[in-house]
Design a protein around this motif. Structure first.
Motif, PDB file in Angstrom:
ATOM      1  N   ILE A  75     -51.209  39.513 -42.888  1.00 28.32           N
ATOM      2  CA  ILE A  75     -52.388  38.821 -42.363  1.00 28.32           C
ATOM      3  C   ILE A  75     -52.544  39.075 -40.867  1.00 28.32           C
ATOM      4  CG2 ILE A  75     -53.277  36.515 -41.813  1.00 28.32           C
ATOM      5  CD1 ILE A  75     -52.228  35.661 -44.565  1.00 28.32           C
ATOM      6  N   ARG A  76     -51.454  38.946 -40.129  1.00 21.95           N
ATOM      7  CA  ARG A  76     -51.534  39.185 -38.688  1.00 21.95           C
ATOM      8  C   ARG A  76     -51.914  40.623 -38.383  1.00 21.95           C
ATOM      9  NH1 ARG A  76     -46.430  35.775 -36.089  1.00 21.95           N
ATOM     10  NH2 ARG A  76     -47.394  33.712 -36.302  1.00 21.95           N
ATOM     11  N   GLU A  77     -51.446  41.513 -39.216  1.00 24.31           N
ATOM     12  CA  GLU A  77     -51.758  42.939 -39.052  1.00 24.31           C
ATOM     13  C   GLU A  77     -53.238  43.203 -39.296  1.00 24.31           C
ATOM     14  OE1 GLU A  77     -49.841  45.682 -41.857  1.00 24.31           O
ATOM     15  OE2 GLU A  77     -48.578  46.320 -40.192  1.00 24.31           O
ATOM     16  N   GLN A  78     -53.805  42.502 -40.286  1.00 23.17           N
ATOM     17  CA  GLN A  78     -55.189  42.739 -40.686  1.00 23.17           C
ATOM     18  C   GLN A  78     -56.210  41.961 -39.861  1.00 23.17           C
ATOM     19  OE1 GLN A  78     -54.245  45.533 -42.620  1.00 23.17           O
ATOM     20  NE2 GLN A  78     -56.251  44.969 -43.403  1.00 23.17           N
ATOM     21  N   MET A  79     -55.795  40.843 -39.250  1.00 24.83           N
ATOM     22  CA  MET A  79     -56.765  39.962 -38.616  1.00 24.83           C
ATOM     23  C   MET A  79     -57.626  40.615 -37.537  1.00 24.83           C
ATOM     24  SD  MET A  79     -57.624  37.153 -39.823  1.00 24.83           S
ATOM     25  CE  MET A  79     -58.555  36.523 -38.422  1.00 24.83           C
ATOM     26  N   PRO A  80     -57.095  41.496 -36.667  1.00 25.52           N
ATOM     27  CA  PRO A  80     -58.001  42.117 -35.696  1.00 25.52           C
ATOM     28  C   PRO A  80     -59.199  42.801 -36.351  1.00 25.52           C
ATOM     29  CG  PRO A  80     -55.729  42.521 -35.067  1.00 25.52           C
ATOM     30  CD  PRO A  80     -55.686  41.888 -36.435  1.00 25.52           C
ATOM     31  N   ALA A  81     -58.974  43.486 -37.473  1.00 25.94           N
ATOM     32  CA  ALA A  81     -60.073  44.146 -38.181  1.00 25.94           C
ATOM     33  C   ALA A  81     -60.904  43.136 -38.959  1.00 25.94           C
ATOM     34  CB  ALA A  81     -59.529  45.213 -39.131  1.00 25.94           C
ATOM     35  N   TRP A  82     -60.253  42.231 -39.670  1.00 29.93           N
ATOM     36  CA  TRP A  82     -60.986  41.223 -40.451  1.00 29.93           C
ATOM     37  C   TRP A  82     -61.870  40.366 -39.549  1.00 29.93           C
ATOM     38  CZ3 TRP A  82     -56.634  38.971 -44.122  1.00 29.93           C
ATOM     39  CH2 TRP A  82     -56.396  39.892 -45.157  1.00 29.93           C
ATOM     40  N   ARG A  83     -61.346  40.018 -38.353  1.00 27.06           N
ATOM     41  CA  ARG A  83     -62.100  39.172 -37.429  1.00 27.06           C
ATOM     42  C   ARG A  83     -63.424  39.829 -37.046  1.00 27.06           C
ATOM     43  NH1 ARG A  83     -58.426  38.905 -33.646  1.00 27.06           N
ATOM     44  NH2 ARG A  83     -57.279  37.174 -34.568  1.00 27.06           N
ATOM     45  N   GLN A 107     -64.971  42.104 -38.997  1.00 26.03           N
ATOM     46  CA  GLN A 107     -65.746  42.494 -40.179  1.00 26.03           C
ATOM     47  C   GLN A 107     -66.301  41.332 -40.998  1.00 26.03           C
ATOM     48  OE1 GLN A 107     -62.759  44.809 -42.191  1.00 26.03           O
ATOM     49  NE2 GLN A 107     -63.362  46.728 -41.209  1.00 26.03           N
ATOM     50  N   TYR A 108     -65.542  40.231 -41.095  1.00 18.68           N
ATOM     51  CA  TYR A 108     -65.888  39.184 -42.054  1.00 18.68           C
ATOM     52  C   TYR A 108     -66.092  37.829 -41.381  1.00 18.68           C
ATOM     53  CZ  TYR A 108     -64.164  42.661 -45.400  1.00 18.68           C
ATOM     54  OH  TYR A 108     -63.953  43.810 -46.122  1.00 18.68           O
ATOM     55  N   GLU A 109     -67.159  37.166 -41.757  1.00 17.23           N
ATOM     56  CA  GLU A 109     -67.471  35.843 -41.233  1.00 17.23           C
ATOM     57  C   GLU A 109     -66.648  34.785 -41.961  1.00 17.23           C
ATOM     58  OE1 GLU A 109     -69.055  33.663 -38.486  1.00 17.23           O
ATOM     59  OE2 GLU A 109     -70.049  35.604 -38.782  1.00 17.23           O
ATOM     60  N   GLY A 110     -65.875  34.002 -41.211  1.00 21.07           N
ATOM     61  CA  GLY A 110     -65.155  32.877 -41.797  1.00 21.07           C
ATOM     62  C   GLY A 110     -63.846  33.206 -42.460  1.00 21.07           C
ATOM     63  N   VAL A 111     -63.333  34.431 -42.340  1.00 20.18           N
ATOM     64  CA  VAL A 111     -62.104  34.811 -43.040  1.00 20.18           C
ATOM     65  C   VAL A 111     -60.896  34.004 -42.551  1.00 20.18           C
ATOM     66  CG1 VAL A 111     -61.498  36.681 -41.442  1.00 20.18           C
ATOM     67  CG2 VAL A 111     -60.736  36.786 -43.830  1.00 20.18           C
ATOM     68  N   GLU A 112     -60.986  33.462 -41.329  1.00 20.88           N
ATOM     69  CA  GLU A 112     -59.857  32.689 -40.802  1.00 20.88           C
ATOM     70  C   GLU A 112     -59.621  31.389 -41.570  1.00 20.88           C
ATOM     71  OE1 GLU A 112     -63.610  31.642 -38.655  1.00 20.88           O
ATOM     72  OE2 GLU A 112     -62.550  33.515 -39.088  1.00 20.88           O
ATOM     73  N   SER A 160     -64.864  40.061 -51.186  1.00 21.91           N
ATOM     74  CA  SER A 160     -65.879  39.508 -52.081  1.00 21.91           C
ATOM     75  C   SER A 160     -66.337  38.097 -51.718  1.00 21.91           C
ATOM     76  CB  SER A 160     -65.360  39.497 -53.523  1.00 21.91           C
ATOM     77  OG  SER A 160     -64.197  38.688 -53.634  1.00 21.91           O
ATOM     78  N   HIS A 161     -65.570  37.378 -50.878  1.00 19.81           N
ATOM     79  CA  HIS A 161     -65.903  35.980 -50.602  1.00 19.81           C
ATOM     80  C   HIS A 161     -66.385  35.706 -49.184  1.00 19.81           C
ATOM     81  CE1 HIS A 161     -63.828  35.342 -54.410  1.00 19.81           C
ATOM     82  NE2 HIS A 161     -64.234  34.090 -54.398  1.00 19.81           N
ATOM     83  N   TYR A 162     -66.223  36.656 -48.268  1.00 21.44           N
ATOM     84  CA  TYR A 162     -66.643  36.418 -46.895  1.00 21.44           C
ATOM     85  C   TYR A 162     -67.710  37.434 -46.501  1.00 21.44           C
ATOM     86  CZ  TYR A 162     -62.598  33.417 -46.922  1.00 21.44           C
ATOM     87  OH  TYR A 162     -61.703  32.428 -47.259  1.00 21.44           O
ATOM     88  N   ALA A 171     -70.132  39.996 -44.629  1.00 23.42           N
ATOM     89  CA  ALA A 171     -69.905  40.956 -43.549  1.00 23.42           C
ATOM     90  C   ALA A 171     -70.655  40.502 -42.298  1.00 23.42           C
ATOM     91  CB  ALA A 171     -70.375  42.348 -43.973  1.00 23.42           C
ATOM     92  N   LYS A 172     -70.014  40.652 -41.146  1.00 24.08           N
ATOM     93  CA  LYS A 172     -70.647  40.290 -39.879  1.00 24.08           C
ATOM     94  C   LYS A 172     -71.691  41.339 -39.494  1.00 24.08           C
ATOM     95  CE  LYS A 172     -67.154  37.491 -37.545  1.00 24.08           C
ATOM     96  NZ  LYS A 172     -66.309  37.378 -36.333  1.00 24.08           N
ATOM     97  N   THR A 173     -72.773  40.874 -38.900  1.00 24.58           N
ATOM     98  CA  THR A 173     -73.756  41.800 -38.359  1.00 24.58           C
ATOM     99  C   THR A 173     -73.194  42.384 -37.072  1.00 24.58           C
ATOM    100  OG1 THR A 173     -74.835  40.056 -37.082  1.00 24.58           O
ATOM    101  CG2 THR A 173     -75.622  40.438 -39.357  1.00 24.58           C
ATOM    102  N   PRO A 174     -73.659  43.557 -36.651  1.00 25.62           N
ATOM    103  CA  PRO A 174     -73.166  44.140 -35.396  1.00 25.62           C
ATOM    104  C   PRO A 174     -73.304  43.198 -34.206  1.00 25.62           C
ATOM    105  CG  PRO A 174     -74.407  45.765 -36.623  1.00 25.62           C
ATOM    106  CD  PRO A 174     -74.576  44.462 -37.359  1.00 25.62           C
ATOM    107  N   ALA A 175     -74.358  42.386 -34.176  1.00 24.03           N
ATOM    108  CA  ALA A 175     -74.579  41.481 -33.047  1.00 24.03           C
ATOM    109  C   ALA A 175     -73.552  40.362 -33.018  1.00 24.03           C
ATOM    110  CB  ALA A 175     -75.980  40.882 -33.128  1.00 24.03           C
ATOM    111  N   ALA A 176     -72.991  39.993 -34.187  1.00 26.63           N
ATOM    112  CA  ALA A 176     -72.040  38.887 -34.258  1.00 26.63           C
ATOM    113  C   ALA A 176     -70.605  39.329 -34.014  1.00 26.63           C
ATOM    114  CB  ALA A 176     -72.133  38.210 -35.629  1.00 26.63           C
ATOM    115  N   ARG A 177     -70.368  40.650 -33.938  1.00 25.00           N
ATOM    116  CA  ARG A 177     -68.984  41.134 -33.790  1.00 25.00           C
ATOM    117  C   ARG A 177     -68.503  41.020 -32.354  1.00 25.00           C
ATOM    118  NH1 ARG A 177     -69.505  46.524 -37.655  1.00 25.00           N
ATOM    119  NH2 ARG A 177     -69.766  45.361 -39.604  1.00 25.00           N
TER     120      ARG A 177
END
Length: 413
Positions: free
Chosen positions: A320-328, A330-335, A403-405, A407-413
């Motif tokens: 999770i820690r490894e993936q979070m920089p990318a997930w943060r 890419q995905y809204e609310g994954v935290e 499938s559950h979160y 995708a963030k728009t470019p403006a929200a990243r």
């Protein structure tokens, strides 16, 4: 999220980050590299930012360090890292900031320790010089009082008063009072130098939790400036984590504090990001913010003589820690994702059903099957070697996130 009675504060902008004024509590950290080693400082600053540090502080103690700061800032921006950098000044900040204006401009905030900015009449003069540089560059300051470097003239005056008037106060009580006085008097001096209230953050750091709690309760009654929390010289490992959490947890629960740091002593060659993760875990535990998916795991007992659940829990946490920089990005609310890795049938199914994704591993004497629950529903049963279980569970996590979160728009990243 928890609903707390918040200590209402002035808001201060530090680069792109808001501190106080109703903003969420901000996580910050400090590099341990020699600032003149530009490559190492850039690397560690980037790692801290990638881990979730929203402010990064650098030591600026020599002309060479001051000259390195603009290059550090430029290289970080080239990497896409816009984390605000804070300059940590002691003794000679008035000289470095005036002689190296490019450094003053590259920093988003200046930290001043009023206990070692000078002595006698020179103290106010040199403190004022730093404040005027901040005013001219449109930068905020943190007035950072430390128990270990408190203004000794003030301390001696208060100690003498205690003796002369036979007040019977303890040395600790006098030192704590002096810290608050120093912070408040320095704030007034900064305002006289031309800074606005929305350019001043205060801290009063000591190394004992009970003292820290008392000092900050008093500060919160006497000022509405944003407060930076931290137990100074917290120590190593478990001691540093427990003592910092005990002090900061109480204050944050009372609504006191706008930005925090865990001043942990790292092991030789240790990971500086641990202090960032500790801040995040505390804020997440209190329900104040969410930073990364949480992993519930049982502590183990005589029913769990196999180490599989421990190994899997550790591997999932690391993943999770490894993936979070990318997930943060890419995905809204994954935290807000919740996971459970349990070791036997007693609490395994129940905790697994309560998580978004949970696995109940077989305890001692149980059938070698691992039911997996997704959003409370039995989704599949895994079998096989540890490596096969770990790979299959990781695939379930990846599928769920995608499938559950949204995708963030470019403006929200």
């Amino acid at each position: 999220m928890a609903t707390l009675k918040l200590h209402r504060t002035v808001g201060v902008r530090v680069g792109r980050v808001q501190v106080g004024g109703g903003a969420p509590v901000v996580v910050q950290s400090m590099t341990s590299t020699d600032t003149t080693d530009v490559a190492a400082t850039v690397r560690q600053s980037y790692e801290l930012w990638e881990a979730g540090s929203e402010l990064v502080r650098l030591t600026v103690n020599t002309p060479e360090a001051a000259q390195a700061v603009p290059e550090i800032r430029a290289r970080l921006l080239d990497l896409g890292c816009d984390v605000p950098l804070i300059g940590d000044f002691h003794y000679n900040g008035h000289l470095l900031l005036t002689r190296y204006p490019a450094c003053a401009d590259a920093l988003a905030k200046y930290r001043i320790n009023p206990g070692n900015v000078g002595t006698g009449a020179r103290r106010d003069e040199q403190f004022t010089t730093i404040c005027k540089v901040a005013r001219d560059h449109g930068r905020p300051v943190r007035i950072g009082v430390n128990g270990g470097s408190l203004n000794q003239e003030l301390v001696l005056r208060k100690m003498q008063e205690n003796t002369d008037r036979d007040l019977g106060r303890t040395s600790e009580a006098i030192l704590n009072e002096c810290m608050v006085i120093s912070a408040l008097e320095s704030t007034e001096l900064a305002l006289e130098a031309g800074l606005r209230k929305d350019q001043i953050i205060i801290s009063c750091k000591v190394s004992r939790p009970a003292s820290l709690i008392g000092v900050y309760r008093e500060l919160s009654r006497k000022t509405d400036q944003p407060l930076h929390l931290g137990l100074t010289e917290a120590g190593m490992g478990m001691k540093g984590l427990v003592w910092s959490s005990a002090a900061l947890g109480v204050l944050l629960w009372e609504g006191i504090g706008d930005t925090i740091r865990f001043s942990l002593t790292p092991k030789p060659g240790g990971d500086r990001r641990e202090e960032v993760y500790a801040c995040q875990e505390l804020l997440q535990a209190l329900g104040l913010r969410s930073f990364a998916p949480s992993v519930t795991a049982c502590p183990g007992c005589g029913r769990t003589t196999s180490t599989t659940f421990q190994e899997l829990a550790e591997r999932v946490q690391h993943y999770i820690r490894e993936q979070m920089p990318a997930w943060r990005q890419q995905y809204e609310g994954v935290e807000t994702l919740t996971l459970a890795v349990m070791g036997c049938v007693v609490n395994g199914p129940g905790e697994s059903k309560a998580a978004n994704i949970g696995i109940s591993l077989p305890g001692t004497g149980e059938a070698p099957t691992c039911p997996v629950y997704i959003d409370g529903v039995h989704a599949t049963t895994l079998r096989g070697t540890y490596e096969e279980l770990a790979e299959a569970f990781r695939a379930l996590i990846d599928t769920y996130v995608a499938s559950h979160y949204p995708a963030k728009t470019p403006a929200a990243r």
